[in-house]
Design an enzyme around this catalytic site. Structure first.
Site, short mmCIF file in Angstrom:
data_model
loop_
_atom_site.label_atom_id
_atom_site.label_comp_id
_atom_site.label_asym_id
_atom_site.label_seq_id
_atom_site.Cartn_x
_atom_site.Cartn_y
_atom_site.Cartn_z
N CYS A 273 0.87 -1.18 0.00
CA CYS A 273 0.00 0.00 0.00
C CYS A 273 0.90 1.22 0.00
CB CYS A 273 -0.89 -0.02 1.25
SG CYS A 273 -1.87 1.47 1.51
N CYS B 28 -0.64 3.90 -6.57
CA CYS B 28 -1.48 3.23 -5.57
C CYS B 28 -1.67 1.81 -6.07
CB CYS B 28 -2.82 3.94 -5.43
SG CYS B 28 -4.03 3.05 -4.41
#
Length: 258
Positions: free
Chosen positions: A77, A187
């Site tokens: 992440c 992302c």
């Protein structure tokens, strides 16, 4: 300090299902390793939370994976890497903790001409390292683009179709695709919409993400500690804070997507 063994699984966590794009690359590049994944979809997206909130959630995820026997943890992440990687490494100094970074370095390294668009969450883009990056490469036009809604769409399993196309078209409405050289997917949720994005921008635009670089670094760190598993069968386990069959089914579907 725990004793770490080759046969123990590698743990991955993300704010939801996005980190599966990284684990999917590990499935490909580390064929003998067992893998365990924790998606925190109940608290997604992380990109709109405070740094302190993200740190707390990241430690919760790490503790979960360690309880499952993880020999290494991949913070799959970008937001959690930005907010919590230093603290996680300080706390768990006995094991490899691998973060993911937006693939800005290769975008800069191979830059020739045109705009470099960096798609990421608001929190990731607000980190000081991005300000430094812009200052170090002021000869390159970099356009930061916060796209938190993409996380929500992927969490719903929307990786193609009209709704996604409308959103991406809207985000790029002020840019001419002919002027764009590279789009950096900052992302881990975003690689799942790569095909739709390529369709909208055209084949001449390079679209890159950090998954491969992350797994290469993971492999190096495991080798350094003599923790690489080079033979035997693997297992793959997926958990999610929502504890719903739908999200687990979606997770396995995303791993299989090309």
């Amino acid at each position: 300090m725990r004793k770490l063994y080759k046969d123990m699984p590698i743990g991955f966590f993300d704010s939801g299902v996005g980190g599966l794009s990284v684990m999917r690359k590990a499935v490909e590049m580390l064929p003998n390793e067992s893998l365990v994944y924790f998606g925190d979809s109940k608290n997604a997206p992380y990109g709109v939370k405070s740094k302190e909130e993200v740190q707390k959630l990241s430690f919760n995820a790490a503790k979960f994976l360690i309880a499952k026997g993880a020999k290494a943890i991949v913070v799959a992440c970008n937001t959690a890497t930005s907010a919590a990687i230093k603290e996680l490494r300080r706390e768990y100094s006995d094991m490899p903790i691998i973060g993911i970074e937006p693939a800005v370095k290769p975008a800069v390294e191979f830059h020739k001409e045109g705009i470099v668009v960096i798609m990421a969450t608001k929190l990731t883009l607000s980190q000081k390292k991005f300000e430094d990056l812009y200052n170090e490469n002021d000869n390159i036009k970099m356009v930061p683009m916060a796209c938190s809604k993409l996380v929500e769409l992927v969490e719903k399993g929307i990786t193609s179709g009209e709704e996604l196309e409308k959103y991406l078209t809207y985000k790029f409405k002020d840019l001419n695709p002919a002027d764009i050289e590279t789009v950096v997917l900052g992302c881990t949720h975003y690689p799942f919409v790569k095909n739709t994005l390529q369709k909208i921008l055209g084949d001449d635009v390079n679209i890159i993400d950090g998954s491969e670089g992350t797994v290469k670094q993971l492999k190096r760190k495991l080798a350094e500690k003599d923790l690489l598993k080079t033979k035997g069968e693997r297992t793959i386990e997926i958990y999610n804070s929502l504890e719903s069959k739908e999200i687990i089914d979606l997770s396995y579907k995303l791993i299989a997507e090309k």
